[in-house]
Design a protein around this motif. Structure first.
Motif, PDB file in Angstrom:
ATOM      1  N   PRO A 114       0.846  -1.199   0.000  1.00  0.00           N
ATOM      2  CA  PRO A 114       0.000   0.000   0.000  1.00  0.00           C
ATOM      3  C   PRO A 114       0.879   1.246   0.000  1.00  0.00           C
ATOM      4  N   TYR A 115       0.384   2.316  -0.587  1.00  0.00           N
ATOM      5  CA  TYR A 115       1.156   3.555  -0.670  1.00  0.00           C
ATOM      6  C   TYR A 115       0.219   4.746  -0.544  1.00  0.00           C
ATOM      7  N   SER A 116       0.666   5.743   0.173  1.00  0.00           N
ATOM      8  CA  SER A 116      -0.072   6.993   0.293  1.00  0.00           C
ATOM      9  C   SER A 116       0.902   8.129   0.016  1.00  0.00           C
ATOM     10  N   GLN A 136      -4.922   5.125   0.684  1.00  0.00           N
ATOM     11  CA  GLN A 136      -3.899   4.201   0.213  1.00  0.00           C
ATOM     12  C   GLN A 136      -4.282   3.608  -1.131  1.00  0.00           C
ATOM     13  N   CYS A 137      -3.263   3.444  -1.965  1.00  0.00           N
ATOM     14  CA  CYS A 137      -3.463   2.845  -3.279  1.00  0.00           C
ATOM     15  C   CYS A 137      -2.420   1.747  -3.480  1.00  0.00           C
ATOM     16  N   PRO A 138      -2.604   0.883  -4.482  1.00  0.00           N
ATOM     17  CA  PRO A 138      -1.604  -0.141  -4.775  1.00  0.00           C
ATOM     18  C   PRO A 138      -0.331   0.486  -5.333  1.00  0.00           C
ATOM     19  N   VAL A 191       8.976   3.978  -6.437  1.00  0.00           N
ATOM     20  CA  VAL A 191       7.662   3.395  -6.208  1.00  0.00           C
ATOM     21  C   VAL A 191       6.791   3.766  -7.404  1.00  0.00           C
ATOM     22  N   MET A 192       6.176   2.754  -7.988  1.00  0.00           N
ATOM     23  CA  MET A 192       5.198   2.944  -9.065  1.00  0.00           C
ATOM     24  C   MET A 192       3.839   2.785  -8.403  1.00  0.00           C
ATOM     25  N   TYR A 193       2.943   3.747  -8.607  1.00  0.00           N
ATOM     26  CA  TYR A 193       1.655   3.646  -7.918  1.00  0.00           C
ATOM     27  C   TYR A 193       0.508   4.118  -8.792  1.00  0.00           C
ATOM     28  N   TRP A 194      -0.691   3.681  -8.392  1.00  0.00           N
ATOM     29  CA  TRP A 194      -1.923   3.944  -9.132  1.00  0.00           C
ATOM     30  C   TRP A 194      -2.917   4.620  -8.195  1.00  0.00           C
ATOM     31  N   PRO A 195      -2.865   5.970  -8.089  1.00  0.00           N
ATOM     32  CA  PRO A 195      -3.713   6.673  -7.121  1.00  0.00           C
ATOM     33  C   PRO A 195      -5.206   6.603  -7.432  1.00  0.00           C
ATOM     34  N   TRP A 247      -6.542   0.706  -2.356  1.00  0.00           N
ATOM     35  CA  TRP A 247      -5.860  -0.462  -1.816  1.00  0.00           C
ATOM     36  C   TRP A 247      -6.858  -1.532  -1.360  1.00  0.00           C
ATOM     37  N   SER A 248      -8.004  -1.118  -0.853  1.00  0.00           N
ATOM     38  CA  SER A 248      -8.989  -2.079  -0.346  1.00  0.00           C
ATOM     39  C   SER A 248      -9.508  -3.008  -1.445  1.00  0.00           C
ATOM     40  N   ASP A 249      -9.391  -2.618  -2.719  1.00  0.00           N
ATOM     41  CA  ASP A 249      -9.810  -3.501  -3.812  1.00  0.00           C
ATOM     42  C   ASP A 249      -8.949  -4.760  -3.883  1.00  0.00           C
TER      43      ASP A 249
END
Length: 98
Positions: free
Chosen positions: A19-21, A29-31, A79-83, A87-89
């Motif tokens: 998780p990342y914020s 938080q997103c993946p 960090v590569m992330y998808w805002p 994250w809960s998905d």
């Protein structure tokens, strides 16, 4: 947009998933993938897709992941992330008691 089953399946099997914020996300938080660099993150996505999905499903899932991610520095790593994803998905859903 990105909560389709193929996309979630690809991310779920990536070893560096966390998780990342980031800045401006206000605690949401997103993946994210914590990787050495973006090319290694892309490789991780493709390997996960190849191992866990059919070719058509992999193409569908990878298209959005590779086209629309953000990056931040994480010390000497990235960090590569998808805002736009939550994250809960990716967390297992609790079954309701019968």
């Amino acid at each position: 947009m990105f909560s389709d089953p193929a996309t979630l399946e690809i991310l779920k099997h990536c070893p560096s998933l966390r998780p990342y914020s980031g800045r401006g996300m206000y605690g949401q938080q997103c993946p994210a993938l914590a990787v050495d660099d973006v090319p290694s993150g892309i490789q991780e996505l493709f390997e996960s897709a190849r191992e866990h999905l059919s070719a058509d499903q992999a193409l569908d899932g990878l298209q959005g992941l590779v086209a629309d991610f953000r990056t931040d520095a994480l010390g000497y790593r990235s960090v590569m992330y998808w805002p736009q994803m939550d994250w809960s998905d990716l967390e297992p859903q609790e079954e309701e008691a019968a």
